[in-house]
Design a protein around this motif. Sequence first.
Motif, PDB file in Angstrom:
ATOM      1  N   THR A 192      53.547  45.904  40.389  1.00 52.01           N
ATOM      2  CA  THR A 192      53.509  46.961  41.405  1.00 52.01           C
ATOM      3  C   THR A 192      52.057  47.260  41.762  1.00 52.01           C
ATOM      4  OG1 THR A 192      55.471  47.930  40.418  1.00 52.01           O
ATOM      5  CG2 THR A 192      54.204  49.339  41.905  1.00 52.01           C
ATOM      6  N   ILE A 193      51.787  47.517  43.042  1.00 48.18           N
ATOM      7  CA  ILE A 193      50.430  47.865  43.452  1.00 48.18           C
ATOM      8  C   ILE A 193      50.142  49.319  43.075  1.00 48.18           C
ATOM      9  CG2 ILE A 193      48.809  48.038  45.389  1.00 48.18           C
ATOM     10  CD1 ILE A 193      49.806  45.147  44.644  1.00 48.18           C
ATOM     11  N   GLY A 194      49.121  49.512  42.265  1.00 46.08           N
ATOM     12  CA  GLY A 194      48.739  50.860  41.841  1.00 46.08           C
ATOM     13  C   GLY A 194      47.559  51.382  42.647  1.00 46.08           C
ATOM     14  N   THR A 195      46.864  52.341  42.091  1.00 48.90           N
ATOM     15  CA  THR A 195      45.654  52.857  42.748  1.00 48.90           C
ATOM     16  C   THR A 195      44.542  51.816  42.620  1.00 48.90           C
ATOM     17  OG1 THR A 195      44.884  53.843  40.691  1.00 48.90           O
ATOM     18  CG2 THR A 195      46.234  55.243  42.135  1.00 48.90           C
ATOM     19  N   PRO A 196      43.455  51.954  43.414  1.00 47.29           N
ATOM     20  CA  PRO A 196      42.308  51.044  43.254  1.00 47.29           C
ATOM     21  C   PRO A 196      41.769  51.075  41.824  1.00 47.29           C
ATOM     22  CG  PRO A 196      42.110  52.258  45.312  1.00 47.29           C
ATOM     23  CD  PRO A 196      43.295  52.834  44.591  1.00 47.29           C
ATOM     24  N   GLU A 197      41.782  52.239  41.181  1.00 43.04           N
ATOM     25  CA  GLU A 197      41.271  52.345  39.801  1.00 43.04           C
ATOM     26  C   GLU A 197      42.162  51.576  38.832  1.00 43.04           C
ATOM     27  OE1 GLU A 197      41.915  55.003  41.844  1.00 43.04           O
ATOM     28  OE2 GLU A 197      39.823  55.033  42.502  1.00 43.04           O
ATOM     29  N   GLN A 198      43.479  51.764  38.951  1.00 44.18           N
ATOM     30  CA  GLN A 198      44.408  51.025  38.081  1.00 44.18           C
ATOM     31  C   GLN A 198      44.251  49.524  38.304  1.00 44.18           C
ATOM     32  OE1 GLN A 198      48.011  52.935  39.531  1.00 44.18           O
ATOM     33  NE2 GLN A 198      48.266  54.065  37.602  1.00 44.18           N
ATOM     34  N   THR A 199      44.060  49.155  39.576  1.00 47.65           N
ATOM     35  CA  THR A 199      43.943  47.743  39.932  1.00 47.65           C
ATOM     36  C   THR A 199      42.667  47.144  39.362  1.00 47.65           C
ATOM     37  OG1 THR A 199      45.199  48.231  41.926  1.00 47.65           O
ATOM     38  CG2 THR A 199      44.024  46.130  41.879  1.00 47.65           C
ATOM     39  N   ALA A 200      41.589  47.921  39.382  1.00 47.49           N
ATOM     40  CA  ALA A 200      40.327  47.437  38.798  1.00 47.49           C
ATOM     41  C   ALA A 200      40.511  47.165  37.303  1.00 47.49           C
ATOM     42  CB  ALA A 200      39.221  48.462  39.026  1.00 47.49           C
ATOM     43  N   THR A 201      41.206  48.057  36.620  1.00 48.39           N
ATOM     44  CA  THR A 201      41.481  47.853  35.193  1.00 48.39           C
ATOM     45  C   THR A 201      42.322  46.599  34.984  1.00 48.39           C
ATOM     46  OG1 THR A 201      41.465  50.241  34.887  1.00 48.39           O
ATOM     47  CG2 THR A 201      42.438  48.935  33.111  1.00 48.39           C
ATOM     48  N   LEU A 202      43.363  46.453  35.812  1.00 51.15           N
ATOM     49  CA  LEU A 202      44.231  45.274  35.716  1.00 51.15           C
ATOM     50  C   LEU A 202      43.422  43.992  35.910  1.00 51.15           C
ATOM     51  CD1 LEU A 202      47.071  43.883  35.668  1.00 51.15           C
ATOM     52  CD2 LEU A 202      47.170  44.278  38.131  1.00 51.15           C
ATOM     53  N   ILE A 203      42.552  43.992  36.905  1.00 51.58           N
ATOM     54  CA  ILE A 203      41.748  42.793  37.185  1.00 51.58           C
ATOM     55  C   ILE A 203      40.834  42.484  35.996  1.00 51.58           C
ATOM     56  CG2 ILE A 203      39.887  41.869  38.640  1.00 51.58           C
ATOM     57  CD1 ILE A 203      41.248  43.422  41.001  1.00 51.58           C
ATOM     58  N   ALA A 204      40.203  43.523  35.451  1.00 52.85           N
ATOM     59  CA  ALA A 204      39.314  43.321  34.294  1.00 52.85           C
ATOM     60  C   ALA A 204      40.079  42.720  33.114  1.00 52.85           C
ATOM     61  CB  ALA A 204      38.671  44.657  33.899  1.00 52.85           C
ATOM     62  N   VAL A 205      41.290  43.248  32.876  1.00 56.46           N
ATOM     63  CA  VAL A 205      42.111  42.743  31.777  1.00 56.46           C
ATOM     64  C   VAL A 205      42.515  41.287  32.027  1.00 56.46           C
ATOM     65  CG1 VAL A 205      44.387  42.967  30.687  1.00 56.46           C
ATOM     66  CG2 VAL A 205      42.934  44.994  30.976  1.00 56.46           C
TER      67      VAL A 205
END
Lengths: 363, 363
Positions: free
Chosen positions: B344-357
């Motif tokens: 699911t597409i989250g906020t930009p902040e959640q997405t940044a964390t996802l990308i880092a992980v």
Amino acid sequence: MSTFENSLENSSALKYLRPEILAMAGYTPGEQPKIQGLIKLNTNENPYPPSPAVYKLLKEDFDPSLLKLYPDPVASELCKELGESVGLGVENVIAGNGSDDILTMAFRCFCDKDRPVACVYPTYSLYTVLAGLQNAECIQVDLNSDFSLPENLLEKIEKANLFVIPNPNAPTSNLFDSKTLEKICASFKGIVMIDEAYADFSGQTSANLVKKYPNVIVSRTFSKSYSLAGARFGYAMAQAPLIYNMMKMKDSYNVNMMTQKVALASFRDKEYLRKTVSLIIETREKLGAELSSLGFKVEKSSANFLFAAPPDRDGARCANLLRDEKIIVRYFPGRMTGEYVRITIGTPEQTATLIAVCRKIYG
Amino acid sequence: MSTFENSLENSSALKYLRPEILAMAGYTPGEQPKIQGLIKLNTNENPYPPSPAVYKLLKEDFDPSLLKLYPDPVASELCKELGESVGLGVENVIAGNGSDDILTMAFRCFCDKDRPVACVYPTYSLYTVLAGLQNAECIQVDLNSDFSLPENLLEKIEKANLFVIPNPNAPTSNLFDSKTLEKICASFKGIVMIDEAYADFSGQTSANLVKKYPNVIVSRTFSKSYSLAGARFGYAMAQAPLIYNMMKMKDSYNVNMMTQKVALASFRDKEYLRKTVSLIIETREKLGAELSSLGFKVEKSSANFLFAAPPDRDGARCANLLRDEKIIVRYFPGRMTGEYVRITIGTPEQTATLIAVCRKIYG
């Protein structure tokens, strides 16, 4: 081929409907009159607002940003407290979008073309509709003329797989004898569903039968005694195997988040329930006595409404005359009910107006 | 006879269930993890709160005392505005307690033992469950390996009475070609139900087909684009004869009063919808590009989620590794889906964390 066939007849797509649905009468939304100053005593709504706890919940405690998330699919916190209040576990309770949703689930679980429903007559008219939607036969057994259960009921409903009975009954307002009901639960070879929509006004419940009989379902609603018809919450209690299987029929997220919270806040305010229910019973008894003195035949009520036949025993005329005076009551044409009107108990002020109008007409 | 048979096996009352229901798998509530700091990207909820109009409605305008009354049974004000927005009348719209309720009504109207359903595979898993509840055969037709519609689809679904298809599709995220969909509507001998749960993220709708084809139903939900999963509102559009007959199946008061008002307030705030949908699309495109650069196979998405296969094409491992990092995504085991996760597409902040992980795991 490419057409706007928007009139109700002759659509080329109607052939794809299940034929029993196509043959059913169309849905007529309940009357929502918008006349100024109207006294609306036709749908058994509570005249009092919901508990102050509902105001506090919505205006202060509830965070609307939570609405972005799905609600708890099984309303666990609410169901746990509801169950505990009658000595049952969360596994014995299923939450519904009003008790209509609960009834729909039960009819879908237990009825079909080969599994008939039984109910009494007169009773809540939704039952025959729900049977129709399942293409199930509906066996209706006449009550005695005093609206008590007939001696040979069990014999007459023998073929049914589900027997559904409101207690107190609607529209007749009377409470069925609990010993007789228990005898039915013990002897009937099928599911007995006791619809306790009005039970808070009767001081009696069959919730205790759930522990004793694996075939019993007791349903409840927050629409009447909790003044939450607009919020849509109902529930059913039964032994875990029935609840487990009814869950399969449930829409995943059938009770919205606001309603789960509103219902829980209301349920916890037991003092407010006691107070408003007492007020309604007091008003009911007063109205009943006044109508009797005017020559109405008033059935003994254990609900938040009266079933009363006017002195001329013409229910239709009574409903029409009251409507002329901006008071709306419910009239059920037909055998056994046509002499009566069903009158929801309103506030003392509404009731005083009703009594004055009845005096003018029948005094 | 008189026993608390509360364990799930061996209840003497189970024989009263419709056998096809008894045979179905039990209902498993969706995962509601309560871990602190969790990033929940598993149920396609909107990361943004509902429109400020919802706050104003609940906190200021709405009078909780109204909850004592039943809601409008057909949500007329809301349905009128929903219809008008696409050139249809109120007689072309039916309101539901979420689009699950709409789907349930459609399956109950058009499917039974003699009237099969058809859908594609992979698709929204609820369809096969709803078919089961109606004891209807469910014909599932594999999509092509790129998740497009197969050439011979019409031939394969020929026996069905109802064809239900999400557009965009879930969990695959892709949009089906509108010309092909229209060809199906024109040629299929049965009802075509287009489930547009995610359509606001695609910029495309089939609402225009309703005027052209008497056999088409288009359904919508407020759970995704309007951030109102907790409020439960969905609706369907079709020509009047189908709506009229679906109304027969509807619970009388299926959409509660608060939700009718909350949905209307949200619908009128078109600027907020545009803004939040744009944000989600922007984040989706950014996440897609990042995952692609890490070696994920990312399906072209027109929804608020991505269907992406990690570099090792092991969806289960990906979901587990992300969970270890407190990020929950959805994994669908099995043929055609097992290589992927649905994110699911989250906020930009959640997405940044996802990308880092993801960089840490796969980079």
